[in-house]
Write a protein that holds these residues in place. Structure first.
Motif, PDB file in Angstrom:
ATOM      1  N   VAL A  21       1.174   9.388  -2.371  1.00 46.02           N
ATOM      2  CA  VAL A  21       0.678   9.911  -1.089  1.00 46.02           C
ATOM      3  C   VAL A  21       1.230  11.313  -0.845  1.00 46.02           C
TER       4      VAL A  21
ATOM      5  N   ARG B 195      -3.243   3.915   1.384  1.00 49.93           N
ATOM      6  CA  ARG B 195      -4.074   4.339   2.522  1.00 49.93           C
ATOM      7  C   ARG B 195      -4.238   3.216   3.530  1.00 49.93           C
TER       8      ARG B 195
ATOM      9  N   ARG C 105      -0.625  13.765  -3.066  1.00 52.80           N
ATOM     10  CA  ARG C 105      -2.021  13.966  -2.656  1.00 52.80           C
ATOM     11  C   ARG C 105      -2.099  14.674  -1.310  1.00 52.80           C
ATOM     12  N   TYR C 106      -1.359  14.187  -0.311  1.00 51.75           N
ATOM     13  CA  TYR C 106      -1.509  14.684   1.055  1.00 51.75           C
ATOM     14  C   TYR C 106      -0.749  15.983   1.296  1.00 51.75           C
TER      15      TYR C 106
ATOM     16  N   TRP D  41      -3.414   4.380  -4.508  1.00 53.07           N
ATOM     17  CA  TRP D  41      -3.969   5.172  -3.408  1.00 53.07           C
ATOM     18  C   TRP D  41      -4.684   4.278  -2.396  1.00 53.07           C
TER      19      TRP D  41
ATOM     20  N   HIS E  88      -2.549   3.297   7.221  1.00 53.95           N
ATOM     21  CA  HIS E  88      -3.459   3.212   8.370  1.00 53.95           C
ATOM     22  C   HIS E  88      -2.998   2.120   9.332  1.00 53.95           C
TER      23      HIS E  88
ATOM     24  N   LYS F  53       4.046   4.311  -4.707  1.00 58.24           N
ATOM     25  CA  LYS F  53       2.856   4.545  -3.883  1.00 58.24           C
ATOM     26  C   LYS F  53       3.108   5.664  -2.876  1.00 58.24           C
TER      27      LYS F  53
ATOM     28  N   LEU G  77       2.719   9.427  10.675  1.00 60.37           N
ATOM     29  CA  LEU G  77       2.577   9.387   9.217  1.00 60.37           C
ATOM     30  C   LEU G  77       3.941   9.427   8.552  1.00 60.37           C
TER      31      LEU G  77
END
Length: 194
Positions: free
Chosen positions: A149, A181, A152-153, A177, A185, A145, A131
Motif C-alpha cells: 500500500v 484495500r 502504491r499510494y 492489494w 476501507h 500488505k 488512513l
C-alpha cells in the motif's frame, strides 16, 4: 547491479561521498513520484513536490547512515531504498495533516473567504489521518500488505513496479492489494464514522 545499488553499497561501507552521488540518480524518480502523490491531494496543499522529496531525502539518508553504524542495518537494493523513501513521504504528509489539524493552526475552523476549499481540505486531512491509523494497524498484522500500500499510494508505483520492489509475483501483489484495500476501507470507515 545498478548504479543505485553500487552507491547504496558504498553508503553502507561509510563512503562520505556516496550520499552526494545518490541524490542525482534518484532525484528525478522521487520528484516524479512526489508530484503524482501531491496531484491527488485536494486544492490548498501547501507542500510542493520538491519540498517533499528534499524533506524525505534528508530524513532518510542521514538516519540510515547513523543507524548503519549502530545496528548493521543495510539497504537491500533499489527496491528497499524506494520503499523507505515512500515511507518517509508518508510520514511527512501525515505530520503535515496533524499540524494543520492542531488548534493553533486553525484546527477545525473554516475560512470565510474560501469556505468550500477549507471544508474539502479538512476532509482530506481527516482521511489521511484515518488512513495512517489504519495503515499502522495493517502493518502490525500484515507488514507485506502494508508495504505494498505504501509503495502504491505514497510512492505512486504501478502494481508491477511495487511487486518487483517487494520481490513478489504480480499475482501475489494483486491479491495483497485487494485484501489491503478492503481491510483499510473497513478500518477507515470505523474511524471516520466516530
Amino acid at each position: 547491479m545498478t548504479d543505485i545499488t553500487h552507491i547504496l553499497s558504498a553508503v553502507e561501507q561509510g563512503d562520505p561521498h556516496a550520499a552526494d552521488e545518490l541524490l542525482p540518480l534518484v532525484y528525478g524518480e522521487l520528484r516524479r513520484l512526489a508530484a503524482q502523490k501531491l496531484a491527488q491531494e485536494k486544492p490548498g496543499q501547501t507542500l510542493a513536490a520538491t519540498a517533499l522529496v528534499h524533506e524525505a531525502y534528508l530524513r532518510l539518508v542521514p538516519r540510515e547512515l547513523a543507524a548503519r553504524s549502530t545496528n548493521g542495518k543495510h539497504w537491500d537494493g533499489r527496491g528497499h531504498f524506494f520503499a523507505a523513501a515512500a515511507e518517509a513521504m508518508r510520514r511527512i504528509l501525515v505530520e503535515q495533516a496533524r499540524r494543520k489539524a492542531r488548534q493553533k493552526r486553525g484546527g477545525g475552523m473554516a475560512r470565510v473567504v474560501l469556505a468550500d476549499v477549507a471544508v474539502e481540505r479538512a476532509e482530506t486531512d481527516a482521511n489521511l489521518l484515518a488512513l495512517d491509523e489504519a495503515l499502522t494497524s495493517l502493518a502490525a498484522n500484515h507488514p507485506e500488505k502494508a508495504a505494498l500500500v505504501k509503495l502504491r499510494y505514497f510512492a505512486g508505483l504501478t502494481m508491477d513496479q511495487a511487486a518487483s520492489a517487494l520481490g513478489v509475483s504480480p499475482a501475489t501483489a494483486d491479491r495483497h492489494w485487494a485484501y489491503a484495500r478492503a481491510w483499510l476501507h473497513r478500518e477507515m470507515a470505523k474511524t471516520l464514522d466516530t
